[in-house]
Design an enzyme around this catalytic site. Structure first.
Site, short mmCIF file in Angstrom:
data_model
loop_
_atom_site.label_atom_id
_atom_site.label_comp_id
_atom_site.label_asym_id
_atom_site.label_seq_id
_atom_site.Cartn_x
_atom_site.Cartn_y
_atom_site.Cartn_z
N HIS A 18 0.84 -1.21 0.00
CA HIS A 18 0.00 0.00 0.00
C HIS A 18 0.87 1.26 0.00
O HIS A 18 0.59 2.22 -0.72
CB HIS A 18 -0.90 0.04 1.25
CG HIS A 18 -1.99 -1.00 1.27
ND1 HIS A 18 -2.17 -1.85 2.33
CD2 HIS A 18 -2.95 -1.31 0.36
CE1 HIS A 18 -3.22 -2.65 2.07
NE2 HIS A 18 -3.69 -2.34 0.88
N LYS A 42 -17.44 -6.67 6.08
CA LYS A 42 -16.30 -7.57 5.85
C LYS A 42 -15.67 -8.04 7.15
O LYS A 42 -14.67 -8.74 7.14
CB LYS A 42 -15.23 -6.84 5.02
CG LYS A 42 -15.40 -6.94 3.52
CD LYS A 42 -14.09 -6.53 2.85
CE LYS A 42 -14.11 -6.62 1.34
NZ LYS A 42 -12.85 -6.13 0.74
O1 PNS Z 1 -8.96 -2.90 -0.18
P1 PNS Z 1 -10.23 -3.41 -0.82
O2 PNS Z 1 -11.06 -4.19 0.18
O3 PNS Z 1 -9.96 -4.18 -2.09
O4 PNS Z 1 -11.08 -2.10 -1.25
C1 PNS Z 1 -12.34 -2.23 -1.88
C2 PNS Z 1 -13.05 -0.87 -1.90
C3 PNS Z 1 -13.17 -0.31 -0.51
C4 PNS Z 1 -12.29 0.10 -2.77
C5 PNS Z 1 -14.47 -1.10 -2.53
O5 PNS Z 1 -15.14 -2.10 -1.81
C6 PNS Z 1 -15.32 0.18 -2.52
O6 PNS Z 1 -15.13 1.04 -3.33
N1 PNS Z 1 -16.26 0.26 -1.57
C7 PNS Z 1 -17.14 1.41 -1.41
C8 PNS Z 1 -18.57 1.07 -1.85
C9 PNS Z 1 -18.73 1.21 -3.36
O7 PNS Z 1 -18.55 2.26 -3.94
N2 PNS Z 1 -19.08 0.07 -4.00
C10 PNS Z 1 -19.27 0.01 -5.44
C11 PNS Z 1 -17.97 -0.31 -6.16
S1 PNS Z 1 -18.24 -0.53 -7.89
#
Ligand code: PNS
Length: 165
Positions: A18, A42
């Protein structure tokens, strides 16, 4: 006009991979917002506050960074913050399918926000928060994969008694 990028993730916990992506994003943008998704569904090992605290510690000294939590849709939050791009790290082909789907859906929801994929250093391509949590839980060495404060936090979580709650 300054160009802001948002780097969203669970960061449960933050890894050296990261940090590598944050540094690459800082080379491209005037500012980077590191956005911690609360993601309670999660069942993260670290609370949102703990993840924010770890990120503040590990990113201390880096300029042009804001660290914040968000709930709800990423594109809504990105728009509110004035970000023009979403940064995601891409480690391997196995990441691609999910990332591609998310990027295209986000584009459908908010056509003005571009997703940019950055590849971390090769030595970090096999790192993931999930694997690091497992290694820590089973007593393996994690010092090479995460900053020292994250390693300490993982060790103290691993030594906490398991409850049935
Ligand atoms: O580190 P991760 O768990 O891979 O991150 C995933 C994340 C947080 C970027 C994704 O789950 C997200 O954008 N969540 C916010 C809700 C949202 O916008 N969902 C629609 C995505 S198309």
């Amino acid at each position: 006009m300054s160009h802001l990028a948002i780097y969203p993730g669970s960061f449960d916990p933050p890894t050296n991979g990261h940090l590598d992506v944050v540094d690459r994003a800082l080379n491209l943008f005037d500012g980077v917002i590191v956005a911690v998704a609360s993601n309670e569904a999660k069942h993260p090992l670290f609370s949102t506050e703990e993840r924010l605290g770890l990120l503040h510690t590990v990113l201390q000294g880096r300029p042009r960074i804001r660290i914040t939590a968000f709930d709800g849709l990423l594109v809504d939050f990105a728009r509110q913050q004035g970000a023009s791009a979403v940064i995601r790290g891409l480690r391997a082909v196995s990441d691609f399918e999910f990332e591609f789907q998310m990027a295209l859906m986000n584009r459908k929801l908010e056509p003005d926000i571009e997703t940019i994929f950055l590849m971390p250093k090769e030595e970090y391509t096999y790192l993931s928060s999930r694997i690091i949590k497992e290694i820590a839980r089973l007593g393996g060495a994690i010092g090479a994969f995460v900053p020292p404060c994250v390693a300490d936090a993982l060790r103290s979580k691993s030594s906490q008694p398991v409850t049935n709650a």
